[in-house]
Scaffold this motif. Structure first.
Motif, mmCIF file in Angstrom:
data_model
loop_
_atom_site.group_PDB
_atom_site.id
_atom_site.type_symbol
_atom_site.label_atom_id
_atom_site.label_comp_id
_atom_site.label_asym_id
_atom_site.label_seq_id
_atom_site.Cartn_x
_atom_site.Cartn_y
_atom_site.Cartn_z
ATOM 1 N N UNK A 170 11.314 4.611 0.174
ATOM 2 C CA UNK A 170 9.874 4.499 -0.068
ATOM 3 C C UNK A 170 9.173 5.680 0.605
ATOM 4 N N UNK A 171 8.415 6.428 -0.196
ATOM 5 C CA UNK A 171 7.650 7.552 0.345
ATOM 6 C C UNK A 171 6.180 7.149 0.488
ATOM 7 N N UNK A 172 5.569 7.555 1.583
ATOM 8 C CA UNK A 172 4.127 7.365 1.757
ATOM 9 C C UNK A 172 3.532 8.668 2.282
ATOM 10 N N UNK A 173 2.361 9.013 1.774
ATOM 11 C CA UNK A 173 1.685 10.229 2.232
ATOM 12 C C UNK A 173 0.526 9.864 3.149
ATOM 13 N N UNK A 174 0.470 10.507 4.279
ATOM 14 C CA UNK A 174 -0.605 10.252 5.230
ATOM 15 C C UNK A 174 -1.867 10.965 4.759
ATOM 16 N N UNK A 175 -2.958 10.236 4.680
ATOM 17 C CA UNK A 175 -4.243 10.819 4.310
ATOM 18 C C UNK A 175 -4.892 11.383 5.571
ATOM 19 N N UNK A 176 -4.737 12.687 5.780
ATOM 20 C CA UNK A 176 -5.224 13.313 7.016
ATOM 21 C C UNK A 176 -6.737 13.446 7.066
ATOM 22 N N UNK A 177 -7.429 13.021 6.006
ATOM 23 C CA UNK A 177 -8.888 12.922 6.088
ATOM 24 C C UNK A 177 -9.303 11.747 6.978
ATOM 25 N N UNK A 178 -8.370 10.802 7.197
ATOM 26 C CA UNK A 178 -8.691 9.607 7.984
ATOM 27 C C UNK A 178 -7.886 9.497 9.271
ATOM 28 N N UNK A 209 12.821 -0.506 -0.587
ATOM 29 C CA UNK A 209 12.332 -1.884 -0.639
ATOM 30 C C UNK A 209 11.204 -2.191 0.319
ATOM 31 N N UNK A 210 10.798 -1.227 1.143
ATOM 32 C CA UNK A 210 9.679 -1.467 2.061
ATOM 33 C C UNK A 210 8.417 -1.766 1.251
ATOM 34 N N UNK A 211 7.856 -2.945 1.436
ATOM 35 C CA UNK A 211 6.685 -3.381 0.662
ATOM 36 C C UNK A 211 5.435 -3.159 1.498
ATOM 37 N N UNK A 212 4.642 -2.163 1.099
ATOM 38 C CA UNK A 212 3.454 -1.795 1.879
ATOM 39 C C UNK A 212 2.154 -2.076 1.132
ATOM 40 N N UNK A 213 2.234 -2.745 -0.006
ATOM 41 C CA UNK A 213 1.028 -2.905 -0.831
ATOM 42 C C UNK A 213 -0.101 -3.605 -0.091
ATOM 43 N N UNK A 214 0.233 -4.499 0.836
ATOM 44 C CA UNK A 214 -0.812 -5.214 1.576
ATOM 45 C C UNK A 214 -0.958 -4.712 3.008
ATOM 46 N N UNK A 215 -0.332 -3.580 3.326
ATOM 47 C CA UNK A 215 -0.428 -3.030 4.680
ATOM 48 C C UNK A 215 -1.859 -2.522 4.923
ATOM 49 N N UNK A 216 -2.404 -2.772 6.108
ATOM 50 C CA UNK A 216 -3.786 -2.330 6.400
ATOM 51 C C UNK A 216 -4.011 -0.839 6.172
#
Length: 313
Positions: A170-178, A209-216
């Motif tokens: 699972x890839x996630x991109x950090x939004x460095x604006x925040x 399989x990391x499920x992040x859809x509801x992660x804050x």
């Protein structure tokens, strides 16, 4: 000869024998609409796969303005796709679909999922009534398939399919604006192992399989669920703060807001999108990313001279 007249009690008995059709509840109506909306999304997804030309991600299709019950529709589509190979095998094994209902196969897939694996289906729709009458045949077909495959449960059957698949991280991109990448890593490491990608800055790698859809962090726009290939586009352009950029095909907006992050929120991005239904999703992503001030969203394809004028303003 005197005519016989029923007494009041006899008339009441006659009325009681007349079947009264129960009106569907609000919950049943909501489920009915969700199944049909899910069938439309599923049809678009499967047609895109067949033509090898995606019409949009499942989430972007679900978040179309025409879809009312977005949460239920998204869940139904995802779960039906997860079980789709089993559902197809069961329908073929049971051989219960008439020619009429084969023309509505996506709706049949959705209802079959609910019947076999999900919630109890209400009888408020013709398609639901039809498959409910075939429920015993469907369950018998499922039992035969389980025995033939040598497994005991549906989860075991799903596991057979997964064993043949290469599990992707699972890839996630950090939004460095925040937020910065170090903070994102520390938060995500409370639940998962996290690594940084060696090619794309601010891209993190989590277990398959990391499920992040509801992660804050996802819900507040601090990180975006974005694949590695998708994340390479903005990095390849390499925009600098203060640049003026045209994104010619921008919805749902992941690459567009990535451009804004690389520009550190300084400059101007003209985000173009032909599909009016997808513009709302684009606007939502822009707002979620915290990059509203540098976007001009348009819904048509203007001449280059018009875009040039917007960039000069």
């Amino acid at each position: 000869m005197a005519r016989w007249k029923p007494t009041a009690a006899q008339r009441s008995t006659v009325r009681e024998r007349k079947p009264i059709e129960k009106k569907p509840s609000n919950a049943e109506r909501s489920a009915l609409f969700a199944r049909r909306e899910a069938a439309k999304v599923l049809r678009s997804t499967l047609q895109g796969d067949a033509r090898r030309r995606a019409v949009g991600s499942i989430k972007s299709l679900v978040y179309s303005p025409s879809v009312r019950n977005k949460k239920a529709t998204f869940a139904l589509v995802c779960q039906t796709l997860k079980h789709l190979s089993i559902i197809k095998d069961v329908l073929e094994e049971a051989n219960v679909l008439s020619a009429k209902w084969k023309k509505h196969q996506e709706l049949m897939y959705i209802i079959a999922y609910d019947l076999l694996f999900g919630q109890e289906v209400s009888l408020s729709g013709d398609a639901e009534k039809y498959l409910m009458l075939k429920k015993d045949a469907l369950q018998s077909a499922l039992s035969r398939i389980l025995r033939r495959k040598g497994v005991k449960t549906v989860e075991d059957l799903l596991g057979l399919d997964k064993k043949s698949e290469v599990r992707k991280p699972r890839y996630v991109r950090v939004n460095t604006l925040k937020i910065d990448t170090e903070f994102a890593k520390s938060e995500l490491r409370q639940q998962y192992s996290v690594q940084e990608d060696d090619m794309v800055p601010d891209l993190l790698i989590l277990p398959p399989g990391a499920d992040l859809h509801n992660h804050p962090l996802v819900k507040n726009g601090s990180i975006f669920l974005q694949g590695r290939a998708s994340s390479m586009a903005a990095v390849a352009l390499g925009p600098k703060p203060g640049w003026k950029v045209i994104d010619a095909c921008s919805a749902p907006g992941n690459k567009t807001v990535h451009l804004a992050a690389l520009m550190k929120g300084k400059g101007k991005i003209i985000a173009c999108e032909l599909n009016k239904d997808r513009v709302k999703r684009l606007q939502d992503n822009v707002k979620l990313a915290g990059a509203i001030s540098i976007f001009c969203v348009i819904t048509f394809s203007p001449p280059i001279s018009a875009l040039s004028n917007k960039l000069q303003k």
